[in-house]
Design a protein around this motif. Sequence first.
Motif, PDB file in Angstrom:
ATOM      1  N   ARG A  14      -5.492  -5.878   6.580  1.00 29.47           N
ATOM      2  CA  ARG A  14      -6.461  -5.652   5.504  1.00 29.47           C
ATOM      3  C   ARG A  14      -6.679  -4.082   5.744  1.00 29.47           C
ATOM      4  O   ARG A  14      -6.776  -3.430   4.733  1.00 29.47           O
ATOM      5  CB  ARG A  14      -7.552  -6.465   5.962  1.00 29.47           C
ATOM      6  N   ALA A  15      -6.877  -3.737   7.004  1.00 27.41           N
ATOM      7  CA  ALA A  15      -7.203  -2.326   6.998  1.00 27.41           C
ATOM      8  C   ALA A  15      -5.859  -1.426   6.589  1.00 27.41           C
ATOM      9  O   ALA A  15      -6.193  -0.567   5.934  1.00 27.41           O
ATOM     10  CB  ALA A  15      -7.611  -1.841   8.574  1.00 27.41           C
ATOM     11  N   VAL A  16      -4.820  -1.766   7.047  1.00 29.51           N
ATOM     12  CA  VAL A  16      -3.668  -1.143   6.183  1.00 29.51           C
ATOM     13  C   VAL A  16      -3.663  -1.018   4.750  1.00 29.51           C
ATOM     14  O   VAL A  16      -3.499  -0.197   4.067  1.00 29.51           O
ATOM     15  CB  VAL A  16      -2.438  -1.642   6.647  1.00 29.51           C
ATOM     16  N   ASP A  17      -3.973  -2.296   4.296  1.00 27.88           N
ATOM     17  CA  ASP A  17      -4.035  -2.439   2.922  1.00 27.88           C
ATOM     18  C   ASP A  17      -5.133  -1.292   2.096  1.00 27.88           C
ATOM     19  O   ASP A  17      -4.798  -0.669   1.021  1.00 27.88           O
ATOM     20  CB  ASP A  17      -3.998  -3.678   2.344  1.00 27.88           C
ATOM     21  N   TRP A  18      -6.022  -1.176   2.723  1.00 31.60           N
ATOM     22  CA  TRP A  18      -7.243  -0.408   2.280  1.00 31.60           C
ATOM     23  C   TRP A  18      -6.794   1.133   2.331  1.00 31.60           C
ATOM     24  O   TRP A  18      -6.919   1.964   1.546  1.00 31.60           O
ATOM     25  CB  TRP A  18      -8.577  -0.584   3.127  1.00 31.60           C
ATOM     26  N   ILE A  19      -6.307   1.382   3.454  1.00 30.96           N
ATOM     27  CA  ILE A  19      -5.700   2.787   3.595  1.00 30.96           C
ATOM     28  C   ILE A  19      -4.516   3.095   2.503  1.00 30.96           C
ATOM     29  O   ILE A  19      -4.674   4.239   1.807  1.00 30.96           O
ATOM     30  CB  ILE A  19      -5.051   2.895   5.058  1.00 30.96           C
ATOM     31  N   ARG A  20      -3.453   2.116   2.412  1.00 27.46           N
ATOM     32  CA  ARG A  20      -2.719   2.347   1.428  1.00 27.46           C
ATOM     33  C   ARG A  20      -3.096   2.741  -0.055  1.00 27.46           C
ATOM     34  O   ARG A  20      -2.702   3.381  -0.803  1.00 27.46           O
ATOM     35  CB  ARG A  20      -1.700   1.087   1.355  1.00 27.46           C
ATOM     36  N   HIS A  21      -4.177   1.960  -0.273  1.00 26.84           N
ATOM     37  CA  HIS A  21      -4.909   2.075  -1.735  1.00 26.84           C
ATOM     38  C   HIS A  21      -5.828   3.284  -1.758  1.00 26.84           C
ATOM     39  O   HIS A  21      -6.409   3.717  -2.938  1.00 26.84           O
ATOM     40  CB  HIS A  21      -5.447   0.818  -2.119  1.00 26.84           C
ATOM     41  N   ASN A  22      -6.053   3.896  -0.587  1.00 29.88           N
ATOM     42  CA  ASN A  22      -7.134   5.011  -0.748  1.00 29.88           C
ATOM     43  C   ASN A  22      -6.996   5.896   0.116  1.00 29.88           C
ATOM     44  O   ASN A  22      -7.723   6.639   0.595  1.00 29.88           O
ATOM     45  CB  ASN A  22      -8.652   4.270  -0.106  1.00 29.88           C
ATOM     46  N   TYR A  23      -5.641   6.242   0.290  1.00 27.77           N
ATOM     47  CA  TYR A  23      -5.205   7.217   1.206  1.00 27.77           C
ATOM     48  C   TYR A  23      -5.537   8.812   0.901  1.00 27.77           C
ATOM     49  O   TYR A  23      -5.498   9.631   1.880  1.00 27.77           O
ATOM     50  CB  TYR A  23      -3.575   7.300   1.387  1.00 27.77           C
ATOM     51  N   ARG A  24      -5.973   8.895  -0.279  1.00 25.91           N
ATOM     52  CA  ARG A  24      -6.297  10.229  -0.821  1.00 25.91           C
ATOM     53  C   ARG A  24      -7.618  10.659  -0.338  1.00 25.91           C
ATOM     54  O   ARG A  24      -8.182  11.683  -0.203  1.00 25.91           O
ATOM     55  CB  ARG A  24      -6.337  10.387  -2.205  1.00 25.91           C
ATOM     56  N   GLN A  25      -8.585   9.597   0.050  1.00 27.90           N
ATOM     57  CA  GLN A  25      -9.842   9.785   0.586  1.00 27.90           C
ATOM     58  C   GLN A  25      -9.944  10.042   1.901  1.00 27.90           C
ATOM     59  O   GLN A  25      -9.143  10.012   2.688  1.00 27.90           O
ATOM     60  CB  GLN A  25     -10.526   8.419   0.109  1.00 27.90           C
ATOM     61  N   THR A  26     -11.275  10.673   2.331  1.00 34.47           N
ATOM     62  CA  THR A  26     -11.379  10.630   3.721  1.00 34.47           C
ATOM     63  C   THR A  26     -11.564   9.563   4.463  1.00 34.47           C
ATOM     64  O   THR A  26     -12.326   8.496   4.087  1.00 34.47           O
ATOM     65  CB  THR A  26     -12.840  11.818   3.834  1.00 34.47           C
TER      66      THR A  26
END
Length: 307
Positions: A204-216
């Motif tokens: 779940r955390a990986v999925d969040w990073i994948r979709h928000n990798y441009r954010q801090t």
Amino acid sequence: MTDTFLAESGGFEALRQTLVQAVGRWTRDAQDVQTPIANLGLFRRTAPTQPDYCMVGPSLFIVVQGRKRALFGQEAFTYDIHNFLITSLDLPAMMHIVEADEARPYLGLMLRLDLRVVSEVMLQSGFAAPAGRAGEPGMFLGRTSPALLRALVRLVSLLDEPESIPLLAPLIEREIYYRLIASDQSARLWQVTAADSQVHRIARAVDWIRHNYRQTLRVEELAASVKMSPSTFHQHFKRITAMSPLQYQKWLRLGEARRLMLSENQDVSSSAFAVGYESPSQFSREYGRLFGASPSRDIEELRRIAY
């Protein structure tokens, strides 16, 4: 007829040869083929390749001829017809062909896994949840069985009757999932699909990073969102993905920037800003450390190889 009898009577090799002929026929004029079966890709190489970075999602990889190696963190997974490779979440890795030539090309297939359906099949299978260590790495090898090869033969055979694909492909894919659940890697698959497992939380955390990798990326907040302490989250994230959360985000940013420069002809600075970097010079330094060359030199070499 049992798998043991088939293996002893040459059934395993006969199944492999069937797949060799089928994959070889469909890839005769191309290296990579995305088939009409949405989750199925076929591959051919006529010589060994250099390791190259790639992002691999939840997938089953089968080598039907030749050998391939995946480099994941500090581990190397070399596999052939006797061992399948599974990636259980979106993972950065380096992959390369280690055995192939013109006379006997590398031939392989990749089946993208629908983990929701894997979970359904697991519950319907009636198998008891096996004991296993929490937080195992997200890439692993398993032993290929004749039963798994038979199901793969049926799936690839559907390419010759495209009208049957919408109805039969999902059913055969479910059988493939069942064969994987019944394999020596059953415990790993249970970890991946169990909603309360460490692997599922990291996914779940990986999925969040994948979709928000441009954010801090604020690791403490991400850990809290999957109900883990920061230290436990960091420990399991690195064990499963072979990277820290910040390293994973960096890998995604650099990989996407590479795609923008190569496929969309963006310049270095535009690509750096597009993926979340504030400094093109920092981007170039980190890009060089990952890919072994400056962005401009790397893209020039990739285009030379491609064309």
